[in-house]
Design a protein around this motif. Structure first.
Motif, PDB file in Angstrom:
ATOM      1  N   GLY A   1       0.815  -1.217   0.000  1.00  0.00           N
ATOM      2  CA  GLY A   1       0.000   0.000   0.000  1.00  0.00           C
ATOM      3  C   GLY A   1       0.843   1.261   0.000  1.00  0.00           C
ATOM      4  N   ASP A   2       0.165   2.395   0.229  1.00  0.00           N
ATOM      5  CA  ASP A   2       0.869   3.682   0.243  1.00  0.00           C
ATOM      6  C   ASP A   2       1.943   3.738   1.324  1.00  0.00           C
ATOM      7  N   THR A   3       1.652   3.136   2.488  1.00  0.00           N
ATOM      8  CA  THR A   3       2.635   3.152   3.571  1.00  0.00           C
ATOM      9  C   THR A   3       3.924   2.480   3.134  1.00  0.00           C
ATOM     10  N   ALA A   4       3.815   1.311   2.524  1.00  0.00           N
ATOM     11  CA  ALA A   4       4.991   0.575   2.067  1.00  0.00           C
ATOM     12  C   ALA A   4       5.728   1.344   0.979  1.00  0.00           C
ATOM     13  N   ALA A   5       4.974   1.935   0.050  1.00  0.00           N
ATOM     14  CA  ALA A   5       5.596   2.702  -1.030  1.00  0.00           C
ATOM     15  C   ALA A   5       6.353   3.907  -0.475  1.00  0.00           C
ATOM     16  N   GLU A   6       5.752   4.591   0.481  1.00  0.00           N
ATOM     17  CA  GLU A   6       6.404   5.744   1.098  1.00  0.00           C
ATOM     18  C   GLU A   6       7.665   5.334   1.864  1.00  0.00           C
ATOM     19  N   GLU A   7       7.561   4.225   2.620  1.00  0.00           N
ATOM     20  CA  GLU A   7       8.710   3.767   3.398  1.00  0.00           C
ATOM     21  C   GLU A   7       9.848   3.338   2.475  1.00  0.00           C
ATOM     22  N   ALA A   8       9.515   2.615   1.409  1.00  0.00           N
ATOM     23  CA  ALA A   8      10.531   2.152   0.468  1.00  0.00           C
ATOM     24  C   ALA A   8      11.219   3.343  -0.212  1.00  0.00           C
ATOM     25  N   THR A   9      10.429   4.318  -0.621  1.00  0.00           N
ATOM     26  CA  THR A   9      10.986   5.508  -1.281  1.00  0.00           C
ATOM     27  C   THR A   9      11.875   6.289  -0.319  1.00  0.00           C
TER      28      THR A   9
ATOM     29  N   ARG B   1      -1.440  -2.003  -3.924  1.00  0.00           N
ATOM     30  CA  ARG B   1      -2.659  -1.267  -3.573  1.00  0.00           C
ATOM     31  C   ARG B   1      -2.388   0.242  -3.508  1.00  0.00           C
ATOM     32  N   ALA B   2      -1.120   0.599  -3.560  1.00  0.00           N
ATOM     33  CA  ALA B   2      -0.733   2.002  -3.420  1.00  0.00           C
ATOM     34  C   ALA B   2      -1.326   2.846  -4.550  1.00  0.00           C
TER      35      ALA B   2
ATOM     36  N   LYS C   1       4.374   4.747  -9.191  1.00  0.00           N
ATOM     37  CA  LYS C   1       5.323   5.244 -10.192  1.00  0.00           C
ATOM     38  C   LYS C   1       6.634   5.668  -9.545  1.00  0.00           C
ATOM     39  N   ARG C   2       6.540   6.266  -8.357  1.00  0.00           N
ATOM     40  CA  ARG C   2       7.758   6.666  -7.655  1.00  0.00           C
ATOM     41  C   ARG C   2       8.615   5.445  -7.329  1.00  0.00           C
ATOM     42  N   VAL C   3       7.946   4.404  -6.862  1.00  0.00           N
ATOM     43  CA  VAL C   3       8.676   3.170  -6.528  1.00  0.00           C
ATOM     44  C   VAL C   3       9.311   2.573  -7.778  1.00  0.00           C
ATOM     45  N   GLU C   4       8.520   2.452  -8.831  1.00  0.00           N
ATOM     46  CA  GLU C   4       9.001   1.824 -10.064  1.00  0.00           C
ATOM     47  C   GLU C   4      10.125   2.625 -10.720  1.00  0.00           C
TER      48      GLU C   4
ATOM     49  N   ALA D   1       5.526  -2.693   6.785  1.00  0.00           N
ATOM     50  CA  ALA D   1       4.744  -1.501   6.405  1.00  0.00           C
ATOM     51  C   ALA D   1       3.379  -1.928   5.888  1.00  0.00           C
ATOM     52  N   ILE D   2       2.656  -2.664   6.714  1.00  0.00           N
ATOM     53  CA  ILE D   2       1.330  -3.143   6.319  1.00  0.00           C
ATOM     54  C   ILE D   2       0.223  -2.378   7.045  1.00  0.00           C
ATOM     55  N   GLY D   3       0.617  -1.242   7.636  1.00  0.00           N
ATOM     56  CA  GLY D   3      -0.381  -0.369   8.235  1.00  0.00           C
ATOM     57  C   GLY D   3      -0.379  -0.355   9.749  1.00  0.00           C
ATOM     58  N   HIS D   4      -1.166   0.542  10.285  1.00  0.00           N
ATOM     59  CA  HIS D   4      -1.347   0.672  11.732  1.00  0.00           C
ATOM     60  C   HIS D   4      -2.835   0.557  12.058  1.00  0.00           C
TER      61      HIS D   4
END
Length: 314
Positions: free
Chosen positions: A155-163, A182-183, A189-192, A238-241
């Motif tokens: 999701g967005d959390t994982a994408a943000e953390e990875a970036t 799911r992001a 696109k930022r991740v890729e 990073a699967i959420g809170h």
């Protein structure tokens, strides 16, 4: 059931609760704070905290919460062990039951129950928590500068953390359980488009490897069944809170993920005299310093509310 009248009740510890207690005590509101199940909140499972102002050499998370508690007690706040098990905000003053046996009649309530990180639930994750396993890249990413790390989530959390980690680390392995993320499109696109992020599709974690610290991760491809190992020194979940707000759902407005909704720019909830601070209402920043700031806001909002109540009574 025993009963007690309190001017300011704070439900939950951590930076938000303790800061509210500091401000409430200095305003002579004689706050009573119940710590909740996890005394000190998520910071008690955080080792080095280096991004909180005032600690130039960093501080251990548990020690930081001891410092916060001592400061609140210095001004007269009463810190008690206990868990809020039931609330009744249908009439004023408000009623909160602690440990199913003690009822508090509160003129104002500050909710600072926080949120809990969602975990994978594997034994090695718990064993290596704080030894390379983390649920907050912003908190702990600095310690993995120039190293290889793994991020789990789609999701967005994982994408943000990875970036975020890609700017600090040599390589980031992003484990995505499905064949798509799911992001949001922009986050994908930022991740890729980030060269040092490698996405592993249809991949689940079988085991985090290492004894005294993370040394790697054993993963399995859900389509092929192939098992392989990734060398890494950091493992970020990073699967959420999940906000600890279940007991308030019948009285307060919660968003689709369970976070308490407050009036923008304030800590005020839809119920008069009930305020929310910290991660129970913040799904965006989730930092110790922002939680403390919102704890200050809640105490000031409560103080002004109580002052207005006194004026009405005159």
């Amino acid at each position: 059931m025993t009963q007690e009248n309190v001017k300011m009740l704070i439900i939950g510890s951590g930076p938000a609760g303790y800061t509210a207690a500091i401000y409430g005590a200095r305003a002579d509101l004689k706050p009573v704070l119940y710590t909740g199940a996890q005394v000190g909140g998520q910071l008690t499972i955080t080792n080095d905290v280096e991004n909180y102002p005032g600690y130039p050499d960093g501080v251990m998370g548990p020690q930081m919460m001891v410092d916060f508690q001592k400061q609140a007690e210095r001004f007269g706040a009463e810190i008690r062990m206990g868990l809020a098990t039931k609330v009744d905000f249908s009439s004023y003053p408000h009623k909160v039951v602690i440990d199913n046996k003690h009822e508090i009649i509160a003129e104002s309530v500050v909710i600072s129950t926080g949120a809990s990180a969602k975990w994978l639930g594997i034994p090695s994750e718990e064993r290596l928590n704080g030894k390379g396993v983390s649920a907050c890249a912003v908190c702990d990413g600095f310690f993995f500068r120039g190293q290889d790390v793994v991020v789990v989530g789609g999701g967005d959390t994982a994408a943000e953390e990875a970036t975020y980690l890609s700017k600090l680390c040599n390589k980031v392995h992003l484990l995505v359980r499905r064949d798509e993320m799911r992001a949001s499109t922009i986050m994908q696109k930022r991740v890729e488009n980030t060269e040092n992020i490698e996405i592993h599709w249809n991949t689940v974690t079988e085991e985090i490897l290492g004894e005294e610290g993370v040394e790697g991760v054993r993963v399995k491809n859900r389509e092929t069944g192939e098992v392989s190992e990734i060398k890494a020194t950091g493992f970020f979940v990073a699967i959420g809170h999940e906000p600890n707000t279940g007991i308030f759902k019948d009285y307060l407005n919660l968003d689709e993920n369970g976070y308490i909704q407050t009036v923008p720019g304030t800590s005020k909830t839809k119920i008069e005299g009930v305020f929310a601070a910290g991660d129970a209402q913040d799904h965006v920043y989730r930092q110790a310093v922002t939680a403390a700031g919102s704890g200050c806001m809640a105490a000031l909002d409560a103080e002004r509310f109580l002052a207005a109540k006194e004026m009405e009574a005159v």
